[in-house]
Write a protein that holds these residues in place. Structure first.
Motif, short mmCIF file in Angstrom:
data_model
loop_
_atom_site.label_atom_id
_atom_site.label_comp_id
_atom_site.label_asym_id
_atom_site.label_seq_id
_atom_site.Cartn_x
_atom_site.Cartn_y
_atom_site.Cartn_z
N GLY A 229 40.00 63.91 24.72
CA GLY A 229 40.93 64.85 24.13
C GLY A 229 42.37 64.38 24.09
N LEU A 230 42.60 63.07 24.19
CA LEU A 230 43.96 62.54 24.12
C LEU A 230 44.46 62.59 22.68
N ASP A 231 45.77 62.76 22.51
CA ASP A 231 46.33 62.71 21.16
C ASP A 231 46.55 61.26 20.74
N VAL A 232 46.99 61.07 19.51
CA VAL A 232 47.12 59.72 18.96
C VAL A 232 48.11 58.89 19.77
N GLY A 233 49.24 59.47 20.14
CA GLY A 233 50.22 58.74 20.92
C GLY A 233 49.70 58.31 22.28
N GLU A 234 48.94 59.17 22.92
CA GLU A 234 48.39 58.84 24.24
C GLU A 234 47.34 57.74 24.14
N ILE A 235 46.51 57.79 23.09
CA ILE A 235 45.51 56.74 22.89
C ILE A 235 46.20 55.41 22.62
N ALA A 236 47.22 55.43 21.76
CA ALA A 236 47.94 54.20 21.45
C ALA A 236 48.58 53.60 22.71
N SER A 237 49.15 54.45 23.56
CA SER A 237 49.77 53.97 24.79
C SER A 237 48.73 53.39 25.74
N PHE A 238 47.57 54.02 25.82
CA PHE A 238 46.50 53.53 26.70
C PHE A 238 46.02 52.15 26.25
N VAL A 239 45.77 51.98 24.96
CA VAL A 239 45.32 50.69 24.43
C VAL A 239 46.40 49.63 24.61
N ALA A 240 47.66 50.00 24.34
CA ALA A 240 48.76 49.04 24.51
C ALA A 240 48.88 48.60 25.97
N ALA A 241 48.66 49.52 26.90
CA ALA A 241 48.73 49.18 28.33
C ALA A 241 47.67 48.15 28.70
N ILE A 242 46.48 48.26 28.10
CA ILE A 242 45.40 47.29 28.36
C ILE A 242 45.83 45.89 27.94
#
Length: 427
Positions: A229-242
């Motif tokens: 249930g993450l929003d687009v910004g949260e998903i983008a931040s998670f992938v960028a952190a990886i």
């Protein structure tokens, strides 16, 4: 480094634009799949298409280059990628997406071969290691930057797919207008998987398991985010952190690996990855800690590929290193193809939180098998230097990395060779 930038800036710029487009498509498809109502199992089929295409491409691209040349192969493959990005939005159906992912994976296998051949030709013996490091940094920066573009438009529309296509199309210009004809692409005589396993069982088991890890963190991360249930910004931040974790940790781990028993380092890193992933599985509300989890997982997983290659090289003569690296590339691809199916089934059957449980299981498998191999065979002191190389690298980059590793181990590299690595570590 200035010499490399002067002679290869156009190639590096073009590759960064290509990686922005490629990095955007992986995350965007996971988000768009949730909008279309596809479950994790369906998206696993979609994501696996890229790795299957890449694996086939590594086997077929040499014949294409020998037949028509580097420039024509690059132009044709990059054009297909640009078209495939547009076709994603034409009909958002799983069957089309699987086909397009296969095409894109096949094309990028060839694009990497051509680009890395040109980069190798432009470098000298003294700058080849720096060129390889800078090339890896450019790739990672491109993928990290791509995540910011997700906020430019609605993932349910067409705009982001058009942006991906334009980025790939624009990347042609600086590359094709500046590079010269690359040398002939000669493939190394392959080593059988049985021979490779006899030389380095841990190298084979580790790279296969890591293929499954990479498929999870670099393809299924956005699927996990949508299910949580993450929003687009949260998903983008998670992938960028990886990806950021993979970039930051690559050089410090490489420095450590040349100074201690590599097998101990492999066991320690994978054990830490297993503990961290298992801990995140039990956290009920991760919040900002999710970025920490992404950084840790990416920072552990990404350098392990080069570390396992370096460990395997410790048991090889220099003449056999390219063939062994090609075998490990193939084994890693098999793991990457099969990984999404397992994690997709787990997430569909038991929920999104099994994402971290899956990672913990694979990390734990490598750590446990490494400990078993410590008991079966004595450790060997590191004999070849660690050279940074990414899982998506082509056989060309792998062979360049082996040559750099041999030179580093022999002390043939000038003292300023490590400046780029030191700068990256401080960053």
């Amino acid at each position: 480094m200035l010499f490399i930038l002067k002679n290869s800036w156009a190639l590096l710029l073009g590759m960064m634009l290509l990686m922005v487009g490629n990095g955007l498509q992986g995350t965007l498809l996971g988000i768009r799949g949730a909008i279309e109502g596809y479950d994790a199992t369906t998206m696993a089929w979609v994501m696996s298409g890229y790795y299957l295409g890449f694996l086939v491409g590594t086997r077929r691209i040499a014949a294409m280059i020998r037949r028509v040349g580097h420039v024509r192969v690059f132009s044709a493959l990059a054009s297909l990628v640009s078209a495939a990005f547009i076709l994603y939005a034409l009909d958002p159906s799983p069957a089309l997406w699987v086909a397009m992912r296969f095409v894109i994976g096949f094309c990028f296998a060839g694009i990497y071969v051509v680009a890395e051949s040109w980069l190798n030709e432009a470098a000298t013996n003294e700058t080849r290691g720096q060129a390889l490091s800078l090339y890896m940094i450019v790739q990672m920066v491109g993928i990290i930057s791509a995540q910011a573009l997700l906020n430019l438009a609605d993932p349910a529309g067409y705009s982001l797919f058009i942006v991906m296509s334009v980025l790939v199309s624009v990347s042609f210009a600086p590359i094709l207008l500046t590079v010269s004809t690359a040398p002939a692409y000669l493939t190394t005589k392959p080593m059988t998987l049985r021979q490779l396993f006899a030389i380095s069982p841990l190298g084979c088991v580790g790279t296969f398991a890591l293929g499954g890890v990479y498929a999870a963190i670099f393809s299924m991360a956005s699927v996990f985010g949508t299910q949580k249930g993450l929003d687009v910004g949260e998903i983008a931040s998670f992938v960028a952190a990886i990806y950021f974790g993979g970039l930051v940790c690559q050089f410090p781990i490489g420095w450590i690996s040349d100074r201690i028993d590599r097998r101990v380092l492999i066991i320690g890193m994978t054990a830490a990855g297993a503990v961290a992933s298992f801990g995140f599985f039990f956290l009920p509300d991760r919040g900002p800690l999710l970025l920490v989890g992404g950084f840790l997982v990416g920072g552990i997983a990404n350098p392990l590929y080069a570390l396992l290659i370096a460990y395997t090289n410790d048991f090889l003569d220099p003449a056999d290193m390219p063939a062994a690296s090609g075998g490990l590339l193939f084994i890693n691809g098999l793991g990457a193809i099969s990984g999404p199916f397992l994690i997709g089934w787990l997430m569909t059957r038991f929920g999104a939180d099994t994402y971290f449980l899956y990672l913990a299981g694979l990390f734990g498998l490598v750590a446990g098998y490494g400990a078993y191999r410590m008991w079966r065979r004595p450790s060997r002191r590191a004999g070849r230097a660690y050279a940074p190389v990414l899982p998506q690298s082509s056989p060309v980059a792998l062979e360049v990395a082996q040559g750099v590793a041999i030179d580093w181990a022999a002390g043939a590299v000038p003292a300023d060779q490590g400046e780029l690595e030191d700068d990256a570590a401080r960053a």
